[in-house]
Write an enzyme that holds these catalytic residues in place. Structure first.
Site, PDB file in Angstrom:
ATOM      1  N   LYS A   1      27.188 -80.234 -85.985  1.00  0.00           N
ATOM      2  CA  LYS A   1      26.515 -79.033 -86.483  1.00  0.00           C
ATOM      3  C   LYS A   1      27.481 -77.847 -86.356  1.00  0.00           C
ATOM      4  CE  LYS A   1      21.890 -77.035 -86.281  1.00  0.00           C
ATOM      5  NZ  LYS A   1      20.495 -77.283 -85.936  1.00  0.00           N
TER       6      LYS A   1
ATOM      7  N   GLU B   1       4.159 -81.013 -82.983  1.00  0.00           N
ATOM      8  CA  GLU B   1       3.100 -80.045 -82.677  1.00  0.00           C
ATOM      9  C   GLU B   1       1.783 -80.724 -82.307  1.00  0.00           C
ATOM     10  OE1 GLU B   1       5.151 -79.871 -85.268  1.00  0.00           O
ATOM     11  OE2 GLU B   1       6.263 -78.011 -84.929  1.00  0.00           O
TER      12      GLU B   1
ATOM     13  N   ARG C   1       0.063 -78.444 -88.337  1.00  0.00           N
ATOM     14  CA  ARG C   1       0.236 -79.875 -88.070  1.00  0.00           C
ATOM     15  C   ARG C   1      -0.758 -80.402 -87.024  1.00  0.00           C
ATOM     16  NH1 ARG C   1       5.550 -82.123 -89.459  1.00  0.00           N
ATOM     17  NH2 ARG C   1       5.525 -81.704 -91.684  1.00  0.00           N
TER      18      ARG C   1
HETATM   19  C1  LIG Z   1       6.871 -79.082 -88.300  1.00  0.00           C
HETATM   20  C2  LIG Z   1       8.050 -78.211 -87.972  1.00  0.00           C
HETATM   21  N1  LIG Z   1       8.191 -77.738 -86.716  1.00  0.00           N
HETATM   22  C3  LIG Z   1       9.240 -76.935 -86.415  1.00  0.00           C
HETATM   23  C4  LIG Z   1      10.163 -76.615 -87.360  1.00  0.00           C
HETATM   24  C5  LIG Z   1      11.286 -75.649 -87.034  1.00  0.00           C
HETATM   25  N2  LIG Z   1      12.604 -76.244 -87.202  1.00  0.00           N
HETATM   26  C6  LIG Z   1      13.364 -76.012 -88.272  1.00  0.00           C
HETATM   27  S1  LIG Z   1      14.796 -76.835 -88.258  1.00  0.00           S
HETATM   28  C7  LIG Z   1      14.439 -77.537 -86.773  1.00  0.00           C
HETATM   29  C8  LIG Z   1      15.420 -78.479 -86.154  1.00  0.00           C
HETATM   30  C9  LIG Z   1      15.750 -79.583 -87.076  1.00  0.00           C
HETATM   31  O1  LIG Z   1      16.707 -80.419 -86.488  1.00  0.00           O
HETATM   32  P1  LIG Z   1      17.392 -81.534 -87.366  1.00  0.00           P
HETATM   33  O2  LIG Z   1      16.381 -82.202 -88.206  1.00  0.00           O
HETATM   34  O3  LIG Z   1      18.189 -82.380 -86.457  1.00  0.00           O
HETATM   35  O4  LIG Z   1      18.326 -80.724 -88.345  1.00  0.00           O
HETATM   36  P2  LIG Z   1      19.724 -79.977 -88.037  1.00  0.00           P
HETATM   37  O5  LIG Z   1      19.426 -78.522 -88.169  1.00  0.00           O
HETATM   38  O6  LIG Z   1      20.181 -80.350 -86.681  1.00  0.00           O
HETATM   39  O7  LIG Z   1      20.639 -80.435 -89.094  1.00  0.00           O
HETATM   40  C10 LIG Z   1      13.203 -77.103 -86.304  1.00  0.00           C
HETATM   41  C11 LIG Z   1      12.609 -77.479 -85.020  1.00  0.00           C
HETATM   42  C12 LIG Z   1       9.956 -77.124 -88.660  1.00  0.00           C
HETATM   43  N3  LIG Z   1      10.786 -76.832 -89.665  1.00  0.00           N
HETATM   44  N4  LIG Z   1       8.911 -77.913 -88.924  1.00  0.00           N
END
Ligand SMILES: Cc1ncc(C[n+]2csc(CCOP(=O)(O)OP(=O)(O)O)c2C)c(N)n1
Length: 605
Positions: free
Chosen positions: A280, A363, A391
């Site tokens: 990342k 959630e 959710r």
């Molecule tokens: C249901 C939900 N909860 C929380 C989020 C907030 N959120 C956005 S990106 C993220 C992390 C995602 O991690 P990953 O899928 O590994 O993607 P990366 O950014 O590491 O590439 C979170 C928790 C969301 N988008 N959807």
């Protein structure tokens, strides 16, 4: 002219030589840093998927094939490769380029995204539709290891693996959600990443054994023995058990290897999980070191990096307030669904690590886990963005409300949220929280009220929510008042941050000779309308201003209860597109100027 400028589609990527592809990746990184530092947006995740996205376009055709991005915040590279580079100066702005995939923006955006963990289910649906209609197209879900902590992802995988459908799940594993990824899945993936060393060892062993006389037979025998021991030594990947052909892990920054693996996965024509390891923030040193700081950024100077300074906000004040409460009462626990920083809980984690629970993007699980804690006498406070709490609707009703458990919800980003747009506006919680039997919903309008209402929620009984917006408090700073202004011509009812718009509306009306009475609601469930009723009886006209959708709004209830005309000011029945929060309010007609204008018109008719 750079290479990027010549790329408008997957076909253009395919036409490039390998050297040109390397150059393209470098240009994309420079473009992302330059543009996102000017507009703000999701930086680290996009820097991490440059090669992966280029490889996807090198193998597939985004117009014909369906590439479903999970969460969608990592789709900028995909947008750049599909003719949308010119839109980046308007990223996340009103009428501008969306920060998430949007089918209405391009046919290359296969599906909507914003909330995590839906990609496998959506892709499986598309694969089934493809098969049923006899079409020839590949379907690919691109999902991060963070999004893989969400239960919905497993529901999708569990079925996709057994479906027999030609479907590729690309697992983009960078070890990070917004912060460090959590849970057993994160440990399992870390283990899988050690597999290349195992395969190298196996290859060398084979070579050596084949060179010595009789070694071939020894190799075959030990292979059989090994296979039976394999599962004990090298956990059989959960994905294989679900029915996927597991491929990888592969270096996610090597376009050649990625393209080869994707092509092979495509040829298998069965459910395949390709495990891709990326970094990342790749290519921007500070983002590689602090990916959490560069997940979502505002404008910044690339030569200095993103500053560590935090703006005052409701989230930050909540973080301080819950620490103060937890210091007094050891039963208080904080729960988050992978949003420690965004919800202001970092100070809590540092001060009370044993009472801090990051459960991953889960959630529904958080709510039910909190219910379990509450059942056993703890006081869990689940801090969650309004939009993601959607959710957990069933868990609120089934696991919390029926038993009347004392679970406290700190509902952050309630109301309109600006640049994230439709997928992230927190405009439904007013409707669904008020429906939950026994739920108290407090609506602090400023920091002082947030502190006192959080205390009331913690000290009370049964389920309680404290709903507060994104960003900072407005001009209204008083506490404990409900009648904010006296007047005789119209009653303006509001709550939360919207009280600032209500007071401004009253100011505008006053200049036009209309005296407005402003009534503030502290809680919208249970709804005490005594003061509203008394005021409306006097003025004969009520206007309810709120930042939620119309269905289930407080205004709807007031309209049903009062006998005088009641004007509703809310975000309406549709979805509010991305813009600044101010612009979004104007679009919905819930800003002071629009509200005053409509009230004046109403009084003239
Ligand atoms: C249901 C939900 N909860 C929380 C989020 C907030 N959120 C956005 S990106 C993220 C992390 C995602 O991690 P990953 O899928 O590994 O993607 P990366 O950014 O590491 O590439 C979170 C928790 C969301 N988008 N959807």
């Amino acid at each position: 002219m750079g290479i990027l400028e010549k790329i408008h589609s997957s076909a253009d990527v395919k036409a490039l030589s390998l050297e040109e592809i390397d150059e393209l990746c470098a240009e994309i990184r420079a473009f992302l840093i330059d543009n996102i530092s000017r507009t703000g947006g999701h930086l680290a995740s996009n820097l991490g998927v440059v090669e992966l996205t280029v490889a996807l376009h090198n193998v597939f055709d985004s117009e014909k094939d369906r590439i479903v991005f999970d969460v969608g915040h990592q789709c900028y590279v995909h947008k750049l490769l599909t003719g949308r580079a010119g839109g980046f100066s308007t990223l996340r702005q009103k009428d501008g380029l969306a920060g998430f995939p949007k089918p209405s923006e391009s046919n290359s955006d296969a599906f909507i995204a914003g909330h995590a963990s839906n990609s496998v289910s959506a892709a499986l649906g598309m694969a089934r539709a493809r098969t049923l209609s006899g079409e020839d197209r590949s379907v690919i879900a691109v999902i991060g290891d963070g999004a893989m902590t969400g239960g919905l992802a497993y529901e999708g995988l569990n079925n996709a693996g057994q479906s027999g459908e030609a479907l590729i799940v690309v697992l983009n594993d960078n070890g990070m959600a917004i912060g460090t990824n959590v849970g057993g899945m994160a440990s399992s993936l870390a283990f899988q990443r050690t597999r290349p060393a195992y395969y190298r060892l196996k290859k060398t062993y084979r070579k050596v054994m084949y060179r010595i006389p009789g070694g071939k037979y020894v190799f075959t025998f030990t292979q059989k023995l090994k296979n039976s021991l394999k599962n004990a030594i090298l956990h059989c990947s959960m994905f294989e058990e679900m029915g996927f052909r597991y491929m990888g892990p592969v270096d996610g920054h090597d376009v050649r290897k990625l393209s080869y693996m994707l092509k092979t996965a495509q040829e298998y024509r069965e459910p395949v999980l390709l495990h891709v390891v990326t970094r990342k923030g790749r290519g921007y040193e500070d983002a590689e070191k602090h990916p959490e700081k560069y997940h979502g950024v505002g404008c910044f100077d690339p030569s200095r990096g993103v500053s560590d300074e935090k703006q005052a906000s409701f989230s930050e004040v909540f973080g301080q307030a819950i620490c103060e409460e937890a210091a007094k009462d050891s039963r208080i626990c904080a729960v988050t669904a992978a949003m420690e920083d965004g919800t202001g809980l970092s100070p809590f984690r540092k001060s009370f690590p044993e009472r801090f629970f990051d459960e991953g993007i889960a959630e529904g699980h958080c709510v039910t886990m909190a219910a379990g804690m509450a059942k056993q006498g703890m006081i869990p406070v689940f801090s969650v963005y309004s939009t993601f709490l959607q959710r957990a609707y069933d868990m609120l009703i089934h696991d919390v409300a029926i038993l009347g458990l004392h679970v406290v919800l700190a509902v952050d980003r309630a109301g309109l949220v600006g640049g994230d747009g439709e997928t992230h506006n927190g405009v439904f919680d007013v409707g669904f929280l008020r429906q939950v039997p026994g739920m108290t919903v407090y609506c602090p309008s400023n920091y002082a009220e947030l502190r006192s209402m959080l205390r009331r929620a913690i000290e009370g009984k049964g389920p309680a929510a404290v709903r507060y917006p994104k960003g900072a408090e407005g001009e209204y700073r008083d506490e404990g008042k409900t009648l904010l202004r006296s007047g005789g011509d119209v009653t303006i009812v509001s709550y939360g941050i919207m009280i600032n718009e209500a007071l401004k509306t009253a100011d505008i009306l006053e200049k036009k000779g209309i005296s407005a009475e402003v009534v503030k609601l502290d809680a919208i469930a249970p709804l005490d309308l005594t003061q509203v009723r008394a005021s409306a009886e006097k003025t004969g006209l009520a206007a309810v201003m709120e930042d939620c959708c119309e269905q289930g709004s407080v205004g709807e209830t007031i309209k049903a209860e009062l006998s005088c005309p009641v004007m509703l000011f809310n975000t309406g029945r549709g979805f509010t597109p991305q813009a600044t929060v101010r612009e979004q309010r104007e679009l919905c007609g819930i800003d002071a100027a629009s509200a005053a204008e409509r009230i004046i018109e109403e009084r003239q008719t």
